[in-house]
Motif scaffolding. Sequence first.
Motif, PDB file in Angstrom:
ATOM      1  N   SER A  75     -39.960 -12.137  61.532  1.00  0.00           N
ATOM      2  CA  SER A  75     -38.943 -12.762  60.978  1.00  0.00           C
ATOM      3  C   SER A  75     -38.717 -11.580  59.348  1.00  0.00           C
ATOM      4  O   SER A  75     -38.758 -12.251  58.178  1.00  0.00           O
ATOM      5  CB  SER A  75     -39.667 -14.136  60.028  1.00  0.00           C
ATOM      6  N   ALA A  76     -39.096 -10.647  59.616  1.00  0.00           N
ATOM      7  CA  ALA A  76     -38.471  -9.531  58.596  1.00  0.00           C
ATOM      8  C   ALA A  76     -37.696  -8.730  58.874  1.00  0.00           C
ATOM      9  O   ALA A  76     -36.581  -8.150  59.802  1.00  0.00           O
ATOM     10  CB  ALA A  76     -40.253  -8.672  58.805  1.00  0.00           C
ATOM     11  N   ASP A  77     -37.401  -8.754  56.998  1.00  0.00           N
ATOM     12  CA  ASP A  77     -35.167  -8.244  56.964  1.00  0.00           C
ATOM     13  C   ASP A  77     -35.928  -6.612  56.988  1.00  0.00           C
ATOM     14  O   ASP A  77     -35.798  -6.489  55.560  1.00  0.00           O
ATOM     15  CB  ASP A  77     -35.277  -8.873  55.630  1.00  0.00           C
ATOM     16  N   PHE A  78     -35.842  -6.324  58.110  1.00  0.00           N
ATOM     17  CA  PHE A  78     -35.913  -4.580  58.015  1.00  0.00           C
ATOM     18  C   PHE A  78     -35.346  -4.103  59.372  1.00  0.00           C
ATOM     19  O   PHE A  78     -34.845  -4.221  60.767  1.00  0.00           O
ATOM     20  CB  PHE A  78     -37.360  -4.057  58.246  1.00  0.00           C
ATOM     21  N   HIS A  79     -34.247  -2.511  58.939  1.00  0.00           N
ATOM     22  CA  HIS A  79     -34.193  -3.294  60.356  1.00  0.00           C
ATOM     23  C   HIS A  79     -33.620  -1.032  60.131  1.00  0.00           C
ATOM     24  O   HIS A  79     -33.602  -0.521  59.566  1.00  0.00           O
ATOM     25  CB  HIS A  79     -32.179  -3.067  59.368  1.00  0.00           C
ATOM     26  N   ILE A  80     -33.295  -0.536  61.751  1.00  0.00           N
ATOM     27  CA  ILE A  80     -32.991   1.043  62.437  1.00  0.00           C
ATOM     28  C   ILE A  80     -31.973   0.639  62.699  1.00  0.00           C
ATOM     29  O   ILE A  80     -31.746   0.632  63.732  1.00  0.00           O
ATOM     30  CB  ILE A  80     -34.447   1.026  62.750  1.00  0.00           C
ATOM     31  N   GLY A  81     -30.691   1.205  61.655  1.00  0.00           N
ATOM     32  CA  GLY A  81     -29.656   0.627  62.192  1.00  0.00           C
ATOM     33  C   GLY A  81     -29.103  -0.472  62.293  1.00  0.00           C
ATOM     34  O   GLY A  81     -29.604  -1.270  62.110  1.00  0.00           O
ATOM     35  N   ALA A 108     -23.173  -3.774  59.647  1.00  0.00           N
ATOM     36  CA  ALA A 108     -21.963  -4.003  59.271  1.00  0.00           C
ATOM     37  C   ALA A 108     -22.496  -5.550  58.306  1.00  0.00           C
ATOM     38  O   ALA A 108     -21.809  -5.607  56.543  1.00  0.00           O
ATOM     39  CB  ALA A 108     -20.745  -4.297  59.655  1.00  0.00           C
ATOM     40  N   GLU A 109     -22.959  -6.775  58.974  1.00  0.00           N
ATOM     41  CA  GLU A 109     -22.853  -8.039  57.653  1.00  0.00           C
ATOM     42  C   GLU A 109     -23.865  -7.748  56.979  1.00  0.00           C
ATOM     43  O   GLU A 109     -24.114  -9.014  55.567  1.00  0.00           O
ATOM     44  CB  GLU A 109     -23.440  -8.756  58.393  1.00  0.00           C
ATOM     45  N   HIS A 110     -24.660  -6.103  56.670  1.00  0.00           N
ATOM     46  CA  HIS A 110     -25.844  -6.314  55.697  1.00  0.00           C
ATOM     47  C   HIS A 110     -25.394  -5.496  54.620  1.00  0.00           C
ATOM     48  O   HIS A 110     -26.725  -5.174  53.766  1.00  0.00           O
ATOM     49  CB  HIS A 110     -27.215  -6.046  56.200  1.00  0.00           C
ATOM     50  N   ASP A 111     -24.022  -4.941  54.270  1.00  0.00           N
ATOM     51  CA  ASP A 111     -24.098  -4.092  54.347  1.00  0.00           C
ATOM     52  C   ASP A 111     -23.746  -4.427  51.959  1.00  0.00           C
ATOM     53  O   ASP A 111     -24.356  -3.792  51.260  1.00  0.00           O
ATOM     54  CB  ASP A 111     -22.419  -3.867  54.152  1.00  0.00           C
ATOM     55  N   GLN A 112     -23.799  -5.884  52.207  1.00  0.00           N
ATOM     56  CA  GLN A 112     -23.617  -6.404  51.040  1.00  0.00           C
ATOM     57  C   GLN A 112     -24.626  -6.217  50.162  1.00  0.00           C
ATOM     58  O   GLN A 112     -24.638  -6.838  48.644  1.00  0.00           O
ATOM     59  CB  GLN A 112     -22.106  -7.903  50.392  1.00  0.00           C
ATOM     60  N   ARG A 113     -25.605  -6.407  50.745  1.00  0.00           N
ATOM     61  CA  ARG A 113     -27.128  -6.189  49.964  1.00  0.00           C
ATOM     62  C   ARG A 113     -27.533  -5.131  50.008  1.00  0.00           C
ATOM     63  O   ARG A 113     -28.568  -4.565  48.799  1.00  0.00           O
ATOM     64  CB  ARG A 113     -28.206  -6.810  51.449  1.00  0.00           C
ATOM     65  N   VAL A 114     -27.079  -3.720  50.401  1.00  0.00           N
ATOM     66  CA  VAL A 114     -27.281  -2.183  50.273  1.00  0.00           C
ATOM     67  C   VAL A 114     -26.858  -2.087  48.486  1.00  0.00           C
ATOM     68  O   VAL A 114     -26.657  -1.872  47.664  1.00  0.00           O
ATOM     69  CB  VAL A 114     -27.332  -1.042  51.095  1.00  0.00           C
ATOM     70  N   SER A 115     -28.733  -1.430  48.568  1.00  0.00           N
ATOM     71  CA  SER A 115     -28.322  -0.948  47.038  1.00  0.00           C
ATOM     72  C   SER A 115     -29.085   1.185  47.344  1.00  0.00           C
ATOM     73  O   SER A 115     -29.593   1.077  47.780  1.00  0.00           O
ATOM     74  CB  SER A 115     -29.645  -0.951  46.128  1.00  0.00           C
ATOM     75  N   ARG A 158     -25.616   4.224  57.358  1.00  0.00           N
ATOM     76  CA  ARG A 158     -26.290   3.477  57.819  1.00  0.00           C
ATOM     77  C   ARG A 158     -26.249   2.390  59.215  1.00  0.00           C
ATOM     78  O   ARG A 158     -27.300   1.895  60.098  1.00  0.00           O
ATOM     79  CB  ARG A 158     -25.783   1.936  57.146  1.00  0.00           C
ATOM     80  N   ARG A 159     -25.095   2.786  60.038  1.00  0.00           N
ATOM     81  CA  ARG A 159     -24.887   2.314  61.586  1.00  0.00           C
ATOM     82  C   ARG A 159     -25.889   2.779  62.632  1.00  0.00           C
ATOM     83  O   ARG A 159     -26.616   2.873  63.281  1.00  0.00           O
ATOM     84  CB  ARG A 159     -23.601   2.054  62.182  1.00  0.00           C
ATOM     85  N   ALA A 160     -26.526   4.612  61.934  1.00  0.00           N
ATOM     86  CA  ALA A 160     -27.380   4.954  62.998  1.00  0.00           C
ATOM     87  C   ALA A 160     -28.644   4.540  63.673  1.00  0.00           C
ATOM     88  O   ALA A 160     -28.929   4.533  61.805  1.00  0.00           O
ATOM     89  CB  ALA A 160     -26.973   6.771  62.924  1.00  0.00           C
ATOM     90  N   GLU A 161     -28.852   5.538  64.317  1.00  0.00           N
ATOM     91  CA  GLU A 161     -30.342   4.927  64.612  1.00  0.00           C
ATOM     92  C   GLU A 161     -31.232   6.197  64.390  1.00  0.00           C
ATOM     93  O   GLU A 161     -31.374   7.225  64.999  1.00  0.00           O
ATOM     94  CB  GLU A 161     -31.037   4.424  66.404  1.00  0.00           C
TER      95      GLU A 161
END
Length: 373
Positions: A190-196, A199-206, A241-244
């Motif tokens: 349940s870890a909020d880490f992403h490789i790729g 779009a649903e997470h864009d609004q949280r990005v700094s 952001r989308r690329a792996e």
Amino acid sequence: MEIHGICNERFSAVREAFTASLRSGADVGASVAVYLDGEPVVDLWGGYADQARTRLWQRDTITNVWSTTKTMTALCALVLADRGELDLFAPVTKYWPEFGCAGKEQVEVRHLLSHTAGFPDWDQPMTLDDLCDWEKATTLLARQTPRWEPGTRSGYHRFTHGFLIGEVIRRICRQSIGTFFADQIAGPLSADFHIGLAAEHDQRVSDVIPAPGPAPAPHPRVTIPVGAYVTTQDTWSTQWRRAEIPAAAGYGNARSVAAVQSVLASAGQTGLVRLLSEDTCHAVFGEQSHDIDLVLGIPLRFGVGYALTAQDAPVRMPDRRTCYWGGRGGSLVVNDLDTRMTFAYVMNQMSHKGLTDPRSNALLHAAYEAFTP
């Protein structure tokens, strides 16, 4: 400057150091976490999520952590090794036959993980478009000749690291590394880490903030200079952001970095989830090289997937079974298997200090104060 989150009083020095960093302006927005036995004892965040200081850094704010992503890529390989699907001492060609040309027949998987394979760079200039093209990036590497005898020296594989390991993982699992990481590691934890990043997470990005001032000249001991393929501004793009790009384009915060990496510090298990055996955790500490890194020009001691503590290490910490790595701009993760502690620091304001960034080092030293009699 208001700080949010939790901090066990035993680790109050971390809260004090974090508050000082934000109030001084050294940090714009940041997060710091300490996990002990796989459980959070420090989970703090504060500051702003944008350079203009108009948006507060929230609990679920995430940012690009650059090469701290490499520790997630390494963990993917270790999980497969633990399952018996990947032999760390096997030739890469066992899994990726096309790799076996141009003097690479004896390159082993552990060489990819320890930056000793001889592929710190591509032989041709690479654009952002090229880095976002998995087939092109990996096909070019499969055709190259090592720049030194594999296994003899380290030369930091800044971008190639993730493509090399990721392609081995793809050949084994028939999944991209981002998908494998999400399904087999981040999901169960349940870890909020992403490789790729979806779009649903864009609004949280700094978005990361460029380091002030010009970049320093290469270290005089650099033997193999490696060019920069992307700017800070490139990472603000949807394309990035989308690329792996599993050596540099991971998104998370200190909590999510520590939540994942604490599996290693806590003997392979956090809560009800076991990802690694103790033996595989200990395999990280098999020394692969200890010398002046050919690309970075600094003394580094590499194990399997991580740098290891040493008297001449750029990150100062007690002489224990400790492994670490950090990201461009200042992020850092440390796993200490003797204290069963994982430390993580993630921020948006980049610096040119790298592994010697005073912000991360001050926080790490503060965390170790909890273990001082």
